[in-house]
Design a protein around this motif. Structure first.
Motif, PDB file in Angstrom:
ATOM      1  N   PHE A   1       0.817  -1.213   0.000  1.00 46.32           N
ATOM      2  CA  PHE A   1       0.000   0.000   0.000  1.00 46.32           C
ATOM      3  C   PHE A   1       0.852   1.265   0.000  1.00 46.32           C
ATOM      4  CE2 PHE A   1      -3.114  -3.100   1.722  1.00 46.32           C
ATOM      5  CZ  PHE A   1      -4.035  -2.978   0.697  1.00 46.32           C
ATOM      6  N   GLU A   2       2.105   1.135   0.416  1.00 51.08           N
ATOM      7  CA  GLU A   2       3.027   2.264   0.272  1.00 51.08           C
ATOM      8  C   GLU A   2       3.323   2.503  -1.210  1.00 51.08           C
ATOM      9  OE1 GLU A   2       7.553   3.574   1.674  1.00 51.08           O
ATOM     10  OE2 GLU A   2       6.530   1.888   2.635  1.00 51.08           O
ATOM     11  N   LYS A   3       3.481   1.414  -1.954  1.00 53.12           N
ATOM     12  CA  LYS A   3       3.677   1.534  -3.402  1.00 53.12           C
ATOM     13  C   LYS A   3       2.438   2.126  -4.066  1.00 53.12           C
ATOM     14  CE  LYS A   3       6.861  -2.371  -4.166  1.00 53.12           C
ATOM     15  NZ  LYS A   3       6.990  -3.683  -4.870  1.00 53.12           N
ATOM     16  N   LEU A   4       1.279   1.779  -3.531  1.00 50.50           N
ATOM     17  CA  LEU A   4       0.029   2.258  -4.117  1.00 50.50           C
ATOM     18  C   LEU A   4      -0.039   3.781  -4.096  1.00 50.50           C
ATOM     19  CD1 LEU A   4      -2.516   0.961  -5.346  1.00 50.50           C
ATOM     20  CD2 LEU A   4      -3.615   1.198  -3.120  1.00 50.50           C
ATOM     21  N   GLU A   5       0.633   4.396  -3.133  1.00 51.85           N
ATOM     22  CA  GLU A   5       0.647   5.857  -3.050  1.00 51.85           C
ATOM     23  C   GLU A   5       1.621   6.476  -4.047  1.00 51.85           C
ATOM     24  OE1 GLU A   5      -1.480   7.545  -1.193  1.00 51.85           O
ATOM     25  OE2 GLU A   5      -2.331   5.590  -0.650  1.00 51.85           O
TER      26      GLU A   5
ATOM     27  N   LEU B   1      -5.448 -15.567  -1.042  1.00 50.26           N
ATOM     28  CA  LEU B   1      -4.775 -14.298  -0.804  1.00 50.26           C
ATOM     29  C   LEU B   1      -4.873 -13.367  -2.006  1.00 50.26           C
ATOM     30  CD1 LEU B   1      -2.977 -12.451   0.910  1.00 50.26           C
ATOM     31  CD2 LEU B   1      -0.984 -13.682   0.001  1.00 50.26           C
ATOM     32  N   TYR B   2      -4.765 -13.928  -3.201  1.00 47.66           N
ATOM     33  CA  TYR B   2      -4.792 -13.073  -4.391  1.00 47.66           C
ATOM     34  C   TYR B   2      -6.120 -12.328  -4.496  1.00 47.66           C
ATOM     35  CZ  TYR B   2      -4.113 -11.499  -9.180  1.00 47.66           C
ATOM     36  OH  TYR B   2      -3.974 -10.711 -10.296  1.00 47.66           O
ATOM     37  N   TYR B   3      -7.212 -13.040  -4.317  1.00 48.99           N
ATOM     38  CA  TYR B   3      -8.531 -12.403  -4.369  1.00 48.99           C
ATOM     39  C   TYR B   3      -8.642 -11.319  -3.297  1.00 48.99           C
ATOM     40  CZ  TYR B   3     -13.608 -11.825  -4.239  1.00 48.99           C
ATOM     41  OH  TYR B   3     -14.873 -11.292  -4.265  1.00 48.99           O
ATOM     42  N   ASP B   4      -8.170 -11.634  -2.091  1.00 47.52           N
ATOM     43  CA  ASP B   4      -8.268 -10.679  -0.987  1.00 47.52           C
ATOM     44  C   ASP B   4      -7.486  -9.399  -1.287  1.00 47.52           C
ATOM     45  OD1 ASP B   4      -9.791 -12.540   0.351  1.00 47.52           O
ATOM     46  OD2 ASP B   4      -8.103 -13.332   1.529  1.00 47.52           O
ATOM     47  N   ILE B   5      -6.293  -9.553  -1.873  1.00 47.29           N
ATOM     48  CA  ILE B   5      -5.466  -8.382  -2.173  1.00 47.29           C
ATOM     49  C   ILE B   5      -6.093  -7.547  -3.289  1.00 47.29           C
ATOM     50  CG2 ILE B   5      -3.264  -7.656  -3.168  1.00 47.29           C
ATOM     51  CD1 ILE B   5      -3.132  -8.342  -0.209  1.00 47.29           C
ATOM     52  N   VAL B   6      -6.619  -8.216  -4.306  1.00 48.34           N
ATOM     53  CA  VAL B   6      -7.302  -7.492  -5.381  1.00 48.34           C
ATOM     54  C   VAL B   6      -8.450  -6.665  -4.808  1.00 48.34           C
ATOM     55  CG1 VAL B   6      -8.760  -7.757  -7.427  1.00 48.34           C
ATOM     56  CG2 VAL B   6      -6.669  -9.096  -7.215  1.00 48.34           C
ATOM     57  N   GLU B   7      -9.197  -7.262  -3.896  1.00 49.02           N
ATOM     58  CA  GLU B   7     -10.336  -6.564  -3.293  1.00 49.02           C
ATOM     59  C   GLU B   7      -9.874  -5.379  -2.441  1.00 49.02           C
ATOM     60  OE1 GLU B   7     -14.481  -7.740  -1.025  1.00 49.02           O
ATOM     61  OE2 GLU B   7     -12.682  -8.931  -0.602  1.00 49.02           O
ATOM     62  N   LYS B   8      -8.824  -5.569  -1.647  1.00 50.17           N
ATOM     63  CA  LYS B   8      -8.335  -4.487  -0.789  1.00 50.17           C
ATOM     64  C   LYS B   8      -7.813  -3.317  -1.621  1.00 50.17           C
ATOM     65  CE  LYS B   8      -7.150  -7.360   3.219  1.00 50.17           C
ATOM     66  NZ  LYS B   8      -6.061  -7.883   4.094  1.00 50.17           N
ATOM     67  N   ILE B   9      -7.078  -3.632  -2.680  1.00 52.51           N
ATOM     68  CA  ILE B   9      -6.562  -2.568  -3.549  1.00 52.51           C
ATOM     69  C   ILE B   9      -7.717  -1.835  -4.220  1.00 52.51           C
ATOM     70  CG2 ILE B   9      -5.271  -2.113  -5.667  1.00 52.51           C
ATOM     71  CD1 ILE B   9      -3.339  -4.302  -4.885  1.00 52.51           C
ATOM     72  N   PHE B  10      -8.709  -2.586  -4.672  1.00 54.07           N
ATOM     73  CA  PHE B  10      -9.852  -1.969  -5.346  1.00 54.07           C
ATOM     74  C   PHE B  10     -10.603  -1.024  -4.403  1.00 54.07           C
ATOM     75  CE2 PHE B  10     -14.331  -2.174  -6.900  1.00 54.07           C
ATOM     76  CZ  PHE B  10     -14.123  -1.485  -8.090  1.00 54.07           C
ATOM     77  N   LYS B  11     -10.749  -1.413  -3.152  1.00 56.58           N
ATOM     78  CA  LYS B  11     -11.430  -0.547  -2.187  1.00 56.58           C
ATOM     79  C   LYS B  11     -10.622   0.728  -1.938  1.00 56.58           C
ATOM     80  CE  LYS B  11     -14.130  -4.106   0.181  1.00 56.58           C
ATOM     81  NZ  LYS B  11     -14.395  -4.837   1.454  1.00 56.58           N
ATOM     82  N   LYS B  12      -9.292   0.598  -1.940  1.00 53.89           N
ATOM     83  CA  LYS B  12      -8.438   1.783  -1.808  1.00 53.89           C
ATOM     84  C   LYS B  12      -8.621   2.713  -3.008  1.00 53.89           C
ATOM     85  CE  LYS B  12      -5.876   1.275   1.990  1.00 53.89           C
ATOM     86  NZ  LYS B  12      -5.719   2.321   3.041  1.00 53.89           N
ATOM     87  N   ILE B  13      -8.754   2.105  -4.182  1.00 51.03           N
ATOM     88  CA  ILE B  13      -8.958   2.893  -5.399  1.00 51.03           C
ATOM     89  C   ILE B  13     -10.282   3.648  -5.326  1.00 51.03           C
ATOM     90  CG2 ILE B  13      -9.362   2.725  -7.887  1.00 51.03           C
ATOM     91  CD1 ILE B  13      -7.401   0.367  -7.918  1.00 51.03           C
ATOM     92  N   LEU B  14     -11.320   2.983  -4.834  1.00 55.27           N
ATOM     93  CA  LEU B  14     -12.617   3.642  -4.689  1.00 55.27           C
ATOM     94  C   LEU B  14     -12.515   4.820  -3.721  1.00 55.27           C
ATOM     95  CD1 LEU B  14     -15.117   0.620  -4.512  1.00 55.27           C
ATOM     96  CD2 LEU B  14     -14.608   2.090  -6.468  1.00 55.27           C
TER      97      LEU B  14
ATOM     98  N   ASN C   1     -10.847   7.779  -5.502  1.00 53.61           N
ATOM     99  CA  ASN C   1     -11.737   8.453  -6.445  1.00 53.61           C
ATOM    100  C   ASN C   1     -12.853   9.204  -5.730  1.00 53.61           C
ATOM    101  OD1 ASN C   1     -11.119   7.788  -9.478  1.00 53.61           O
ATOM    102  ND2 ASN C   1     -10.696   5.900  -8.372  1.00 53.61           N
ATOM    103  N   ASP C   2     -13.377   8.632  -4.657  1.00 49.16           N
ATOM    104  CA  ASP C   2     -14.414   9.318  -3.887  1.00 49.16           C
ATOM    105  C   ASP C   2     -13.878  10.605  -3.263  1.00 49.16           C
ATOM    106  OD1 ASP C   2     -16.263   7.388  -4.511  1.00 49.16           O
ATOM    107  OD2 ASP C   2     -16.018   6.261  -2.636  1.00 49.16           O
ATOM    108  N   ALA C   3     -12.566  10.621  -2.991  1.00 46.79           N
ATOM    109  CA  ALA C   3     -11.942  11.807  -2.398  1.00 46.79           C
ATOM    110  C   ALA C   3     -11.541  12.836  -3.448  1.00 46.79           C
ATOM    111  CB  ALA C   3     -10.726  11.398  -1.574  1.00 46.79           C
ATOM    112  N   GLY C   4     -11.845  12.548  -4.721  1.00 47.51           N
ATOM    113  CA  GLY C   4     -11.536  13.499  -5.783  1.00 47.51           C
ATOM    114  C   GLY C   4     -10.217  13.261  -6.480  1.00 47.51           C
ATOM    115  N   ASP C   5      -9.528  12.183  -6.131  1.00 50.86           N
ATOM    116  CA  ASP C   5      -8.258  11.839  -6.775  1.00 50.86           C
ATOM    117  C   ASP C   5      -8.549  10.903  -7.945  1.00 50.86           C
ATOM    118  OD1 ASP C   5      -5.700  11.173  -7.515  1.00 50.86           O
ATOM    119  OD2 ASP C   5      -5.217  10.048  -5.690  1.00 50.86           O
ATOM    120  N   HIS C   6      -8.412  11.415  -9.177  1.00 42.14           N
ATOM    121  CA  HIS C   6      -8.685  10.582 -10.354  1.00 42.14           C
ATOM    122  C   HIS C   6      -7.654   9.464 -10.411  1.00 42.14           C
ATOM    123  CE1 HIS C   6      -9.932   9.372 -14.322  1.00 42.14           C
ATOM    124  NE2 HIS C   6      -8.702   9.524 -14.775  1.00 42.14           N
ATOM    125  N   PHE C   7      -8.111   8.241 -10.151  1.00 44.39           N
ATOM    126  CA  PHE C   7      -7.206   7.090 -10.056  1.00 44.39           C
ATOM    127  C   PHE C   7      -7.814   5.945 -10.858  1.00 44.39           C
ATOM    128  CE2 PHE C   7      -4.855   3.605  -8.262  1.00 44.39           C
ATOM    129  CZ  PHE C   7      -3.642   4.153  -7.876  1.00 44.39           C
TER     130      PHE C   7
END
Length: 232
Positions: free
Chosen positions: A111-115, A131-144, A147-153
């Motif tokens: 998640f540090e890389k995600l920033e 684990l792969y499914y769980d990580i995909v889901e966690k990253i996707f929620k971070k992306i949401l 975007n909800d905060a106004g950061d086009h991602f």
């Protein structure tokens, strides 16, 4: 004395050539042709020089997939993961740089890389659980959240990645249907009254769109897997 007569002429000629060279090195818009004196001011005001300390190419994070990408021929380690070079080249062909996101590395590092990235690419593959499914889901929620905060991602999902997002968004892991087609061409039937504006098909000529529904122009290559059929 005769040589001295040439000095004013040469100076005048030099000044004219210098002025012509300066004018030729400046690219003017049609609306600026009548006011060349303000070109330098206008250019500086609207087109600041790029900051040499910054890199303006976007950075795309690509999530690795379990395995070695070669059916175990390269590595049988249970923690192995890979990113096909084609995905990296795909992002680079659009001018982006790539950071690998290793799906099973410590989450704080992931998640540090995600920033540090401007978008995410989910690749194709086979892993739909664990684990792969769980990580995909966690990253996707971070992306949401971004975007909800106004950061086009943006997020771009291919094959398995699109299937996983369908499962995550629908909150239904059984939404996918069994489909088996290998090395087979088919037609493409559009849903009635579908709006193709804003999609890939918007750029297709009408003749090609018609042929898609009558000629076998679409490649199907799915080996006993689950597919999600999305209707616009």
């Amino acid at each position: 004395p005769r040589n001295c007569l040439w000095i004013p002429i040469l100076l005048c000629l030099f000044n004219e050539l210098s002025f012509a060279e300066a004018e030729s090195s400046t690219i003017l818009l049609p609306s600026q042709q009548h006011n060349a004196d303000s070109v330098s001011t206008t250019f500086c005001a609207h087109c600041p020089a790029p900051d040499p300390s910054l890199n303006y190419r976007p950075v795309i994070g690509i999530l690795s997939h379990p395995g070695d990408g070669a059916s175990g021929r390269l590595s049988n380690a249970t923690n192995a993961s890979y990113i096909s070079a084609s995905y990296v080249k795909f992002a680079e062909s659009g001018g982006a740089r790539v950071i690998p996101l290793i799906f099973n590395e410590p989450e704080e590092i992931l998640f540090e890389k995600l920033e540090l990235v401007n978008g995410i690419l989910y690749t194709g593959g086979w892993a739909k659980s664990g684990l792969y499914y769980d990580i995909v889901e966690k990253i996707f929620k971070k992306i949401l959240e971004k975007n909800d905060a106004g950061d086009h991602f943006p997020v771009y999902a291919i094959c398995l990645g699109f299937e996983l997002l369908s499962m995550i968004v629908s909150e239904d892991r059984n939404i996918l249907e069994t489909f088996d087609r290998a090395n087979q061409a088919s037609t493409l039937q559009f849903v009635k009254n579908i709006n193709i504006e804003g999609t890939l098909f918007q750029r297709f000529p009408p003749e090609l769109l018609k042929k898609l529904s009558t000629d076998c122009l679409v490649m199907q290559n799915h080996h006993v897997r689950k597919l999600c059929f999305m209707y616009g």
